[in-house]
Design a protein around this motif. Structure first.
Motif: not given
Length: 400
Positions: A321-341
């Motif tokens: 789960l930690i890996f999934a969220i980190a991957s999302a933030e790496q792809k989008s470049g931030d933690s507050d994008t529409l991915f809401f990781s």
């Protein structure tokens, strides 16, 4: 002009428009002998000492915005008067000021080409129309046809829907980070365009109510169906009616498009046969089969993605789960994008992978643990739960 690829082609205003080409709509106002802006005061002056902000990105929701916007407008008015021009920003939509190291400046008012850097929910080719529901995320706003050098100072103010964004970087070290400036503009655009989503995520009571019902601003429904869900929860209405409407919108054609998206991901593609069985079951309105298959495959997809990124090493669910969220933030470049990781991490732990008490029989078909241990009640295997399982898996296709 918006362009998901961000490609820039040389073109003059008189050239015949070609797909993929980008050019400015006109020329900027140019000024000479411009005194360099150094920053914006953030407090009243005390004994000649004051705090100065040299880099900032904010929206018109910030009380300081209006003071800063008025101050920048005064600067423009002063420059235009000195140059014998009549310039007004009253009806402007996008204003960009580029101040050069040689004390000249360019003022672009609705004439600079604008590109939004987007992630899409589907593959596209040049010339295809892009709709709001095709956009999964917006990560940057750029001016590709404006010459901005590392020695420049920049500020931009733009209108979006019923709000404004304002960003500036007065580049005190002489090395402008243009990518950060573009990312800041993209973040402002995203906040204004999807204001209702951010308000929902910030409202703890509404968000927890949605999660309790198994819903999240999944990428697939974020542009169309989610607002109705959030509005119903916020008003305290029964969401069952709107849930039925959402289920109707997921016909075989829409499910096939999701399958095509999954097929592009290696850790999804090698499970294609299994996932197809689950989708076929959904189309046949067989929720038990959908849930039994997908809630176990979700963990498998995460495990495959983790091994691919970590030299074949395995990990426990918590680390996946930690890996999934980190991957999302790496792809989008931030933690507050529409991915809401970060919020999705809470959703996974409190819903999809929620623990249950077997002695109290609290398990439902929304929990992978309850389903895996055969502890979910029969009546909890609903089509709504089945769709939520599909959307959870689909979310991971954007994350990993």
């Amino acid at each position: 002009m918006n362009d998901t690829e961000g490609n820039v082609a040389e073109a003059s205003p008189n050239d015949f428009p070609i797909v993929g080409s980008i050019s400015n709509l006109g020329q900027p106002f140019r000024f000479s002998n411009v005194e360099p802006l150094c920053g914006v005061s953030v407090e009243p002056s005390r004994d000649g000492h004051v705090k100065v902000c040299t880099r900032l990105a904010t929206t018109s929701d910030d009380p300081m915005f209006h003071k800063m916007a008025s101050s920048f407008t005064s600067v423009v008015n002063h420059l235009s008067q000195q140059a014998g021009m009549a310039i007004s920003l009253d009806r402007a939509n996008t204003v960009l000021m580029v101040m050069k190291a040689d004390d000249t400046a360019e003022l672009w008012i609705d004439t600079a080409a604008v590109v939004l850097r987007c992630s899409l929910t589907r593959s596209v080719t040049a010339g295809m129309a892009i709709f709001a529901h095709d956009i999964a995320d917006i990560t940057a706003m750029t001016f590709p046809c404006v010459d901005i050098q590392s020695s420049d100072r920049v500020w931009c103010m733009f209108r979006q829907d019923w709000g404004f964004g304002l960003a500036f970087d007065f580049n005190t070290d002489g090395n402008l980070d243009l990518e950060s400036f573009n990312t800041a503009l993209g973040s402002l655009y995203r906040q204004l365009k999807y204001r209702h989503l951010y308000q929902t995520m910030a409202n703890r009571a509404v968000f927890e109510s949605l999660v309790g019902l198994g819903w999240f601003p999944f990428v697939e429904i974020i542009a169309k169906e989610f607002k109705g869900l959030a509005d119903h929860c916020s008003a305290g209405f029964d969401v069952s009616v709107i849930e039925a409407s959402i289920l109707e919108s997921f016909d075989e054609s829409r499910m096939q498009k999701m399958m095509e998206r999954w097929a592009l991901k290696p850790h999804f593609a090698n499970r294609g046969i299994i996932l197809q069985v689950a989708v076929d079951a959904f189309n046949k309105r067989e929720p038990i089969a959908v849930i039994k298959i997908l809630l176990t495959e979700i963990e498998g997809v995460l495990a495959d993605a983790y091994r691919a990124a970590n030299d074949g090493k395995s990990a426990k669910l918590k680390d996946l789960l930690i890996f999934a969220i980190a991957s999302a933030e790496q792809k989008s470049g931030d933690s507050d994008t529409l991915f809401f990781s970060a919020a999705f991490a809470r959703y996974l732990t409190s819903h999809t992978f929620a623990n249950f008490d077997p002695t109290l029989q609290t398990g439902t078909a929304s929990s992978r643990h309850a389903v895996g241990h055969g502890a979910a009640t029969a009546e909890s295997y609903t089509m709504t739960r089945a769709l939520q399982a599909i959307l959870t898996l689909d979310q991971l296709a954007f994350y990993t």
